[in-house]
Design an enzyme around this catalytic site. Sequence first.
Site, short mmCIF file in Angstrom:
data_model
loop_
_atom_site.label_atom_id
_atom_site.label_comp_id
_atom_site.label_asym_id
_atom_site.label_seq_id
_atom_site.Cartn_x
_atom_site.Cartn_y
_atom_site.Cartn_z
N CYS A 210 -7.27 -3.41 -7.12
CA CYS A 210 -6.09 -3.58 -6.27
C CYS A 210 -5.16 -2.37 -6.28
O CYS A 210 -4.59 -2.01 -5.26
CB CYS A 210 -5.32 -4.85 -6.63
SG CYS A 210 -4.60 -4.86 -8.28
N ASP B 289 -1.20 -6.91 1.24
CA ASP B 289 -1.92 -7.45 0.09
C ASP B 289 -3.39 -7.03 0.11
O ASP B 289 -4.11 -7.36 1.04
CB ASP B 289 -1.82 -8.98 0.13
CG ASP B 289 -2.34 -9.64 -1.13
OD1 ASP B 289 -2.87 -8.92 -2.00
OD2 ASP B 289 -2.20 -10.87 -1.25
N HIS C 190 -5.76 -8.10 -1.82
CA HIS C 190 -6.59 -9.02 -2.58
C HIS C 190 -7.54 -9.88 -1.75
O HIS C 190 -8.28 -10.68 -2.30
CB HIS C 190 -5.71 -9.92 -3.45
CG HIS C 190 -5.00 -9.18 -4.53
ND1 HIS C 190 -3.76 -8.59 -4.34
CD2 HIS C 190 -5.36 -8.90 -5.80
CE1 HIS C 190 -3.39 -7.99 -5.45
NE2 HIS C 190 -4.34 -8.17 -6.35
#
EC number: 3.4.22.-
Length: 487
Positions: free
Chosen positions: A174, A369, A371
């Site tokens: 990440c 994000d 993820h």
Amino acid sequence: MVLKDLCDRIVAAKCSSKSSTEIVDNTQVPASSKAGSSDSKFPKASLWSTFFTSGFSVDETYSESSSSEKKTVHSRNSGWAAAVRKVVSGGSMRRFQERVLGSCRTDVSSSDGDIWLLGVCHKISQHESTGDVDIRNVFAAFEQDFFSRILITYRKGFDAIEDSKYTSDVNWGCMLRSSQMLVAQALLFHKLGRSWRKTVDKPVDKEYIDILQLFGDSEAAAFSIHNLLQAGKGYGLAVGSWVGPYAMCRTWEVLARNQREKNEQGEQLLPMAIYVVSGDEDGERGGAPVVCIEDACKRCLEFSRGLVPWTPLLLLVPLVLGLDKVNLRYIPLLQSTFKFPQSLGILGGKPGASTYIIGVQNDKAFYLDPHEVKPVVNITGDTQEPNTSSYHCNISRHMPLDSIDPSLAIGFYCRDKDDFDDFCSRATKLAEESNGAPLFTVAQSRSLPMQVTSNSVSGDDTRFEEDDSLSMNLVNDAGNEDDWQFL
């Protein structure tokens, strides 16, 4: 009423995420298992693409289900899907659709104040608006700006990294993906300008496609995760391991230098110098890090090989602003950095989960994000209309700014010397308003005293661990909660 209730339930399900770690694939994908894999949980990034599409079909949400599962779902829903498709095309449904998607995608209110997104202010305060039409226009402008930012997420199905069996960066990449997003925005601003917006009704810009190609998932792509890991070995980067913001910033410094040496006579793929602002080379500690003007000039001269005194400049400022949480005195300062025209946002996020923070609205931090797990895509300039949808997000997420991890890095892009001078002026003013605890300061040279000082600091580098907690191996010699790590 039944349809409305159904829509509300679907929208609620899509918008119910309460953390930045929406990991939908919890497995590492070795090369040996690449073929034949199937995941039943692979939600699309955009609510638009999963519900209100022209080819409406419930089974689109399960895009990686087995063929038998798809047939079952599709046959069960094809009848009412055809009927709903007609309703969706109607004007009243379209207005309802916009209302639902707007609240889900933005989740912001005019009563919460203006939004600052990478140096641009979206004035949505109620007192700034003269009516509903103005409010809708401002919200639309914010959404288009947010949507135009480049999103880079976990990928699976790429060639194994070096000698490992990793064909995915799920659960450990990440911070690398967040850093790719920040550098991609710098390139976007450099090549197309801050006012550039991605549109669906116009041909894609060649420069935009060129940028995306740099971040492909193979060794052939200059700024791929493969090449980042290779460049960062000296700072502890390894396949399957987590990495902190400081090591990530230094890795980009190494990778940019390697690429520059490789393309010594050709066009530079990263057409800007990199300056990592993080303390003295001899490791001296104390006070806030200093943006040294002479050092910035030196980086530009090195980049141009002495041909010109100044070049575009990417500044990266890694910081640790607390122990287990950000000291609250730094929150207003972090908010103010998004008002800088040079703002590239923040590498950071909640403990254990790096994100790319690109905007603020009072105490909210808007972020992209990394993820979500997406299959590898191959963007080429040969395709007339390449599919770039996986590089953008229609849903804006936010978290409380005071909940972010204290280990972070701030980015700035200065196009020329005047832009850098403006940045220095703003940074100096911000330091003067910090009540003795600035994020960083500005000085002409290392020999000059810092303009603003803060308490003594100490600590070790920290790494993001992608679980529910962040292991912080910090040593607080001074025993002061306000102390922070000097990198």
